[in-house]
Design a protein around this motif. Structure first.
Motif, mmCIF file in Angstrom:
data_model
loop_
_atom_site.group_PDB
_atom_site.id
_atom_site.type_symbol
_atom_site.label_atom_id
_atom_site.label_comp_id
_atom_site.label_asym_id
_atom_site.label_seq_id
_atom_site.Cartn_x
_atom_site.Cartn_y
_atom_site.Cartn_z
ATOM 1 N N ARG A 277 0.814 -1.220 0.000
ATOM 2 C CA ARG A 277 0.000 0.000 0.000
ATOM 3 C C ARG A 277 0.846 1.269 0.000
ATOM 4 N NH1 ARG A 277 -5.201 -1.087 3.971
ATOM 5 N NH2 ARG A 277 -5.413 -3.337 3.611
ATOM 6 N N GLY A 278 2.173 1.120 0.037
ATOM 7 C CA GLY A 278 3.038 2.292 0.055
ATOM 8 C C GLY A 278 2.965 3.069 1.345
ATOM 9 N N LEU A 279 2.765 2.362 2.456
ATOM 10 C CA LEU A 279 2.602 3.009 3.755
ATOM 11 C C LEU A 279 3.700 2.600 4.721
ATOM 12 C CD1 LEU A 279 -1.253 2.443 4.257
ATOM 13 C CD2 LEU A 279 -0.131 4.535 3.463
ATOM 14 N N GLY A 280 3.860 3.395 5.757
ATOM 15 C CA GLY A 280 4.732 3.070 6.873
ATOM 16 C C GLY A 280 3.966 3.260 8.170
ATOM 17 N N ALA A 281 4.248 2.450 9.163
ATOM 18 C CA ALA A 281 3.505 2.491 10.430
ATOM 19 C C ALA A 281 4.033 3.589 11.324
ATOM 20 C CB ALA A 281 3.597 1.149 11.140
ATOM 21 N N ARG A 282 3.112 4.346 11.945
ATOM 22 C CA ARG A 282 3.461 5.294 12.992
ATOM 23 C C ARG A 282 2.998 4.801 14.362
ATOM 24 N NH1 ARG A 282 4.417 10.621 12.380
ATOM 25 N NH2 ARG A 282 4.868 10.383 14.607
ATOM 26 N N ARG A 283 1.995 3.920 14.342
ATOM 27 C CA ARG A 283 1.509 3.361 15.609
ATOM 28 C C ARG A 283 1.013 1.939 15.344
ATOM 29 N NH1 ARG A 283 -2.166 7.132 17.388
ATOM 30 N NH2 ARG A 283 -3.903 6.078 16.351
ATOM 31 N N LEU A 284 1.474 1.005 16.181
ATOM 32 C CA LEU A 284 1.056 -0.387 16.074
ATOM 33 C C LEU A 284 0.360 -0.814 17.355
ATOM 34 C CD1 LEU A 284 4.130 -2.200 14.450
ATOM 35 C CD2 LEU A 284 2.057 -1.406 13.326
ATOM 36 N N ASP A 285 -0.740 -1.533 17.207
ATOM 37 C CA ASP A 285 -1.460 -2.117 18.338
ATOM 38 C C ASP A 285 -1.441 -3.634 18.195
ATOM 39 O OD1 ASP A 285 -2.033 0.349 19.338
ATOM 40 O OD2 ASP A 285 -4.078 0.436 18.558
ATOM 41 N N LEU A 286 -0.986 -4.307 19.241
ATOM 42 C CA LEU A 286 -0.965 -5.768 19.266
ATOM 43 C C LEU A 286 -1.937 -6.240 20.331
ATOM 44 C CD1 LEU A 286 0.185 -8.435 18.291
ATOM 45 C CD2 LEU A 286 2.102 -8.136 19.873
ATOM 46 N N ALA A 339 -0.962 5.018 10.052
ATOM 47 C CA ALA A 339 0.015 4.771 8.993
ATOM 48 C C ALA A 339 0.083 5.999 8.091
ATOM 49 C CB ALA A 339 -0.360 3.536 8.188
ATOM 50 N N GLU A 340 1.256 6.223 7.510
ATOM 51 C CA GLU A 340 1.482 7.359 6.629
ATOM 52 C C GLU A 340 2.163 6.886 5.352
ATOM 53 O OE1 GLU A 340 3.829 10.119 8.812
ATOM 54 O OE2 GLU A 340 2.176 10.752 10.129
ATOM 55 N N PRO A 341 2.020 7.638 4.266
ATOM 56 C CA PRO A 341 2.713 7.264 3.021
ATOM 57 C C PRO A 341 4.221 7.194 3.239
ATOM 58 C CG PRO A 341 1.056 8.939 2.592
ATOM 59 C CD PRO A 341 1.146 8.810 4.082
ATOM 60 N N LEU A 342 4.837 6.178 2.683
ATOM 61 C CA LEU A 342 6.285 5.989 2.796
ATOM 62 C C LEU A 342 6.801 5.457 1.471
ATOM 63 C CD1 LEU A 342 8.869 5.916 4.532
ATOM 64 C CD2 LEU A 342 8.274 3.585 5.176
ATOM 65 N N GLY A 343 7.566 6.300 0.784
ATOM 66 C CA GLY A 343 8.120 5.897 -0.499
ATOM 67 C C GLY A 343 9.541 5.398 -0.360
ATOM 68 N N ALA A 344 10.183 5.173 -1.482
ATOM 69 C CA ALA A 344 11.574 4.722 -1.486
ATOM 70 C C ALA A 344 12.492 5.872 -1.110
ATOM 71 C CB ALA A 344 11.940 4.192 -2.873
ATOM 72 N N SER A 345 13.602 5.563 -0.451
ATOM 73 C CA SER A 345 14.564 6.581 -0.037
ATOM 74 C C SER A 345 15.924 6.251 -0.628
ATOM 75 C CB SER A 345 14.663 6.653 1.489
ATOM 76 O OG SER A 345 15.046 5.410 2.019
ATOM 77 N N GLN A 346 16.704 7.294 -0.921
ATOM 78 C CA GLN A 346 18.020 7.136 -1.510
ATOM 79 C C GLN A 346 19.023 6.715 -0.439
ATOM 80 O OE1 GLN A 346 19.059 7.539 -4.800
ATOM 81 N NE2 GLN A 346 20.963 6.695 -4.030
ATOM 82 N N VAL A 347 19.798 5.693 -0.726
ATOM 83 C CA VAL A 347 20.840 5.265 0.192
ATOM 84 C C VAL A 347 22.173 5.810 -0.280
ATOM 85 C CG1 VAL A 347 19.609 3.168 0.816
ATOM 86 C CG2 VAL A 347 21.214 3.113 -1.082
#
Length: 506
Positions: A277-286, A339-347
């Motif tokens: 989905r092109g997302l990254g987690a900001r908060r996780l609930d288990l 969750a927020e959008p998270l794309g590819a990052s340059q290394v």
């Protein structure tokens, strides 16, 4: 020990109607009631504050309400819409705890066990909830207790906007509340009143067998649920938009090593779904569903959008010790509730380039141990008044390049509020010869100033004429301080001409 918050919205249907369609709703100064059906009768099912002050109440016939209050605004109730809106409100409340459910018709229930420290403690958390609803134009009453029943009763019948029932004090808190606090049917409450019972304490002190024989098991179940003798599970609300993975076990698990192993497997599944989905987690609930129908939960947050499986697994496993598996866990659910959008990052592309330092891992580790609200950094604000020139921001917030004016040096330690000092100085422009602060007298050897700071008249009219004259002074021991005189030393309208210490130079 479990801690449960009950949120009560006293005038939820009418308040929601005014907020949902302000154009079609009557003016705020016109009493409003909502009408529904009780069999073949049309009765009042909700009334706003003005209608209640005029003597109208829920259950009153609609014709009588119209006769009592001329000009009364009457609209049809929308119970289905109210229930749907309450469910959406429960999803919003997931920011406070992983276990939230609607408590129809006018409330929410939140299991905050182990989550209050993330919001500054129980009292601060309750205050935040009340303030959030007040800012949206909704009156809210909240209570926290050891059980859902006790919190529900305190929120609705204790007569305060915020009620904090101390752990282990459920009996004392419930004993003086009316019978309606037990969520019993109206007919049953009437019969109990006829028998002479007025409060929960009156019932708790009586032998149970005769009461059960007359009123049935529902009466005792509600009493036991309120006092914590019988569990009352909360079925957490879930949103269809959540990124969520789930694992059901054929045989219950309970060993910490087994739980950690399956946490790692759930993280891998969740990260794969986030990547799609092109997302990254900001908060996780288990969430852990136990065999006794109780829910245990742990929550972690990240400083920025993240889908590093190793980092997320470590953060969750650090909190496994908080989980009580009871007689076993039969289901585990992992959800990215924020969750927020998270794309590819340059290394780094060559050996000569150095990677930018990344402290987000340390920030995540500290924030999940001590609480998000306790971890922050300072950022400059465009204000000449020193105590207003700084604000707290998130540790990993983007640096906008703003900085403080460096025309005059500022102390490395600024006091929360200026502290008064005793001084001797020649007015209007000379620094003090000596000053006494916190019981110790210091002689001034060197001084620089004054730096005049004017009040911010556009914020408060009282500051239109106010000024401060700041001096940097150094005492015999080489210690340097930032002190100021309130006023210009000549005109009383500019300030009290008293002296204050506002900061210490490093």
């Amino acid at each position: 020990m479990a801690r449960v918050v009950s949120l009560f919205l006293p005038r939820w249907p009418t308040d929601r109607l005014r907020r949902k369609s302000p154009g079609s709703a009557p003016p705020a100064d016109v009493p409003l009631v909502l009408i529904g059906r009780d069999g073949s009768r049309r009765v009042v099912v909700a009334a706003d504050e003005l209608a209640e002050s005029a003597g109208l109440h829920v259950g009153m016939p609609a014709t009588k309400a119209q006769a009592l209050v001329p000009g009364l605004a009457i609209l049809d109730a929308d119970p289905v819409g109210d229930a749907d809106a309450l469910d959406r409100l429960a999803v919003w409340a997931l920011r406070f705890s992983p276990v939230v459910a609607a408590d129809p018709p006018d409330g929410l229930v939140v299991d905050t066990t182990g989550a209050d420290h993330l919001h500054g403690g129980e009292e601060a958390m309750l205050r935040t909830i009340v303030d959030r609803f007040a800012s949206s134009g909704l009156e809210a009453r909240v209570a926290i207790a050891d059980t859902w029943g006790a919190a529900h009763a305190a929120a609705r019948h204790a007569g305060a906007a915020m009620v904090l029932v101390e752990p282990g004090r459920t009996d004392h808190a419930l004993s003086r509340l009316p019978l309606a606090a037990l969520r019993l049917p109206e007919r049953m409450r009437h019969d109990l009143h006829v028998l002479g019972f007025a409060t929960v304490g009156d019932l708790a002190a009586q032998p149970r067998a005769p009461l059960v024989q007359r009123f049935g098991p529902q009466f005792i179940r509600r009493l036991d649920q309120a006092f914590g003798n019988v569990p009352e599970p909360i079925e957490p609300v879930r949103s269809p938009d959540l990124v969520e993975v789930r694992r059901v076990f054929g045989e219950p698990i309970g060993a910490p090593e087994t739980i950690k192993r399956y946490v790692g497997k759930l993280i891998v599944q969740l990260v794969a779904e986030l990547e799609l989905r092109g997302l990254g987690a900001r908060r996780l609930d288990l969430l852990f569903g136990r065999v006794d129908n109780r829910w245990e939960a742990i929550r972690i947050g990240t400083a920025k959008a993240e889908r590093d499986a190793r980092r997320l697994t470590r953060l969750l496993c650090d909190r496994i010790e908080k989980v009580d598996p009871g007689f076993g866990i039969e289901v585990m659910t992992l959800a990215a509730t924020h969750a927020e959008p998270l794309g590819a990052s340059q290394v780094v592309s060559s050996l000569v380039e150095e990677p930018e330092p990344d402290v987000s891992g340390l920030v995540d580790l500290l924030a999940n141990r001590i609480g998000e609200r306790r971890l922050y950094r300072f950022a400059p604000v465009a204000s000449d008044v020193p105590e207003r020139s700084v604000t707290r921001v998130e540790p990993m917030s983007v640096d906008d390049g703003a900085s403080w004016d460096d025309h005059w040096p500022r102390p490395s330690r600024l006091l929360v509020r200026p502290e008064p000092v005793e001084t001797m100085a020649l007015l209007p422009d000379n620094p003090p010869v000596w000053f006494s602060w916190r019981g110790q007298r210091r002689r001034v050897r060197r001084a620089d100033g004054p730096e005049r700071v004017f009040g911010e008249w556009w914020k408060r009219e009282a500051e239109a004429a106010e000024v401060r004259d700041y001096f940097r002074v150094e005492d015999d021991a080489g210690e340097r301080y930032w002190i100021f005189r309130a006023g210009d030393g000549e005109h009383p309208a500019t300030g009290s001409h008293r002296w204050f210490l506002h900061g210490v130079f490093g």
